[in-house]
Design a protein around this motif. Sequence first.
Motif, PDB file in Angstrom:
ATOM      1  N   PRO A 120       0.422  -0.466  -0.012  1.00 40.26           N
ATOM      2  CA  PRO A 120       0.063  -0.085  -0.223  1.00 40.26           C
ATOM      3  C   PRO A 120       0.850   1.731  -0.102  1.00 40.26           C
ATOM      4  O   PRO A 120       1.756   1.177   0.459  1.00 40.26           O
ATOM      5  CB  PRO A 120      -0.729   0.134   1.232  1.00 40.26           C
ATOM      6  N   ARG A 121      -0.017   2.189  -0.355  1.00 39.03           N
ATOM      7  CA  ARG A 121       1.271   3.800  -0.511  1.00 39.03           C
ATOM      8  C   ARG A 121       0.570   4.627   0.550  1.00 39.03           C
ATOM      9  O   ARG A 121       0.420   5.338   0.357  1.00 39.03           O
ATOM     10  CB  ARG A 121       0.413   4.317  -2.000  1.00 39.03           C
ATOM     11  N   ASP A 129       8.421  -0.378  -1.295  1.00 41.34           N
ATOM     12  CA  ASP A 129       7.298  -0.120  -2.319  1.00 41.34           C
ATOM     13  C   ASP A 129       8.966  -0.228  -3.116  1.00 41.34           C
ATOM     14  O   ASP A 129       9.413   0.774  -3.714  1.00 41.34           O
ATOM     15  CB  ASP A 129       7.252   1.394  -1.835  1.00 41.34           C
ATOM     16  N   GLY A 224      -6.129   5.509  -3.738  1.00 40.20           N
ATOM     17  CA  GLY A 224      -4.746   5.448  -2.959  1.00 40.20           C
ATOM     18  C   GLY A 224      -3.132   5.074  -3.445  1.00 40.20           C
ATOM     19  O   GLY A 224      -2.586   4.312  -3.648  1.00 40.20           O
ATOM     20  N   GLU A 350      -2.078  -3.510   8.170  1.00 43.66           N
ATOM     21  CA  GLU A 350      -2.164  -3.089   6.453  1.00 43.66           C
ATOM     22  C   GLU A 350      -1.658  -3.802   5.757  1.00 43.66           C
ATOM     23  O   GLU A 350      -2.019  -4.108   4.522  1.00 43.66           O
ATOM     24  CB  GLU A 350      -2.607  -1.645   7.001  1.00 43.66           C
ATOM     25  N   GLU A 354      -3.089  -6.600   2.784  1.00 40.71           N
ATOM     26  CA  GLU A 354      -2.725  -5.960   1.972  1.00 40.71           C
ATOM     27  C   GLU A 354      -1.886  -6.941   0.713  1.00 40.71           C
ATOM     28  O   GLU A 354      -2.086  -7.285  -0.728  1.00 40.71           O
ATOM     29  CB  GLU A 354      -2.525  -4.357   1.577  1.00 40.71           C
ATOM     30  N   THR A 355      -0.774  -7.303   1.330  1.00 42.98           N
ATOM     31  CA  THR A 355      -0.241  -7.356   0.553  1.00 42.98           C
ATOM     32  C   THR A 355      -0.323  -9.359  -0.056  1.00 42.98           C
ATOM     33  O   THR A 355      -0.007  -9.717  -0.589  1.00 42.98           O
ATOM     34  CB  THR A 355       1.316  -7.906   0.727  1.00 42.98           C
TER      35      THR A 355
END
Length: 366
Positions: A120-121, A129, A224, A350, A354-355
């Motif tokens: 996530p950003r 990232d 996002g 989170e 998310e991953t």
Amino acid sequence: MKIGVLKETQDGERRVAITPTIAKQLIAVGFEILAEEGAGENSSFKDSDYTDVNVTIEKRAVIFHEAEILLKINPFDEEDLKLVDEGQILISKLYHKSDPELIKAIAARGATAFSMDAIPRISRAQDMDVLSSQNNLAGYKAVILGAFEMTKIFPLMMTSAGTIAPSRVLIYGVGVAGLQAIATAKRLGAVVEATDIRSETKEQAESLGAKFILVDNAGEESEGGYAKEASADYAQRQKEAVNKSLFQADLVITTANIPGRKAPVLITEEQVLQMKNGAVIIDLAAAQGGNCEVSEINKTVIRNGVKVIGTSIDPKSVSTNASDLYAKNIYNYIRHLTEETKFKWDLEEEITDETLIVKDGTIRKN
């Protein structure tokens, strides 16, 4: 816990998921590292560089058999999955939204899979990232590639034979790649303009010396951390606002990608035909369909004297630096997921949520 580093098999890929420096750091916190023979050779890392930091070099089949965690950069392919055992943990870019068949195949093996392109950003995930770290290099390389392909130089140059006007560069998309492209083109002396659907990028572009072509986005902001897909109305207004700069540009770099979707078409064939003879377009979104209507992945297409080069994000060509940055992202990510080399499986957190795309053969994210 044993981590297996696999050699990339995708055509043209020169990177490696873990470098010797990062392998040493993982070993220092308790992991055991196995690397496939020649995994780092295309990034200028010899097998001896790995063994010098206590990495064990093995054949590919042995890595799959012995490692509990398998690391790659590109998605695991059909041949890889034949060797994956139930309970193994796969970490790579998976592009799960655009390749559901791959996710089903991983689940069928009873494996667990984390996707690096799903980070996530958010601020606390910046050091994990991979899209940002790799896109930064892509923006730089796009300018260098453009400079090579152009028949003009970038800077203003005053000579005894006369003055050479600076080249004009137009950049679509002011994300990580676009910002680096702006900075690189400015350092080389070009006149740079940029445009983006996200009005909040105006200040960033201007801080690097670019003129920002502002188009009223009527609320079509980011989603996002990424640009949203533009409406037809916005696309038409952007086209009209940018045309003058596009038709004057010597080099155009397009960087607009939306994860899991086809890249938006920003430059039509009709517009290409109205550009300057000798102009160059570097389309970094070609692998996702292209921002330029005529671009084709890994090909150079010439239309009315305009050279359109379709390329994937191009960190492969600076594979030593790209591998180093990817490996640092992986290190930070693994440290985040684990405690004393054991996975925490905190599904309320989170980044993990998310991953983590597949858990023990069960698909969590589509």
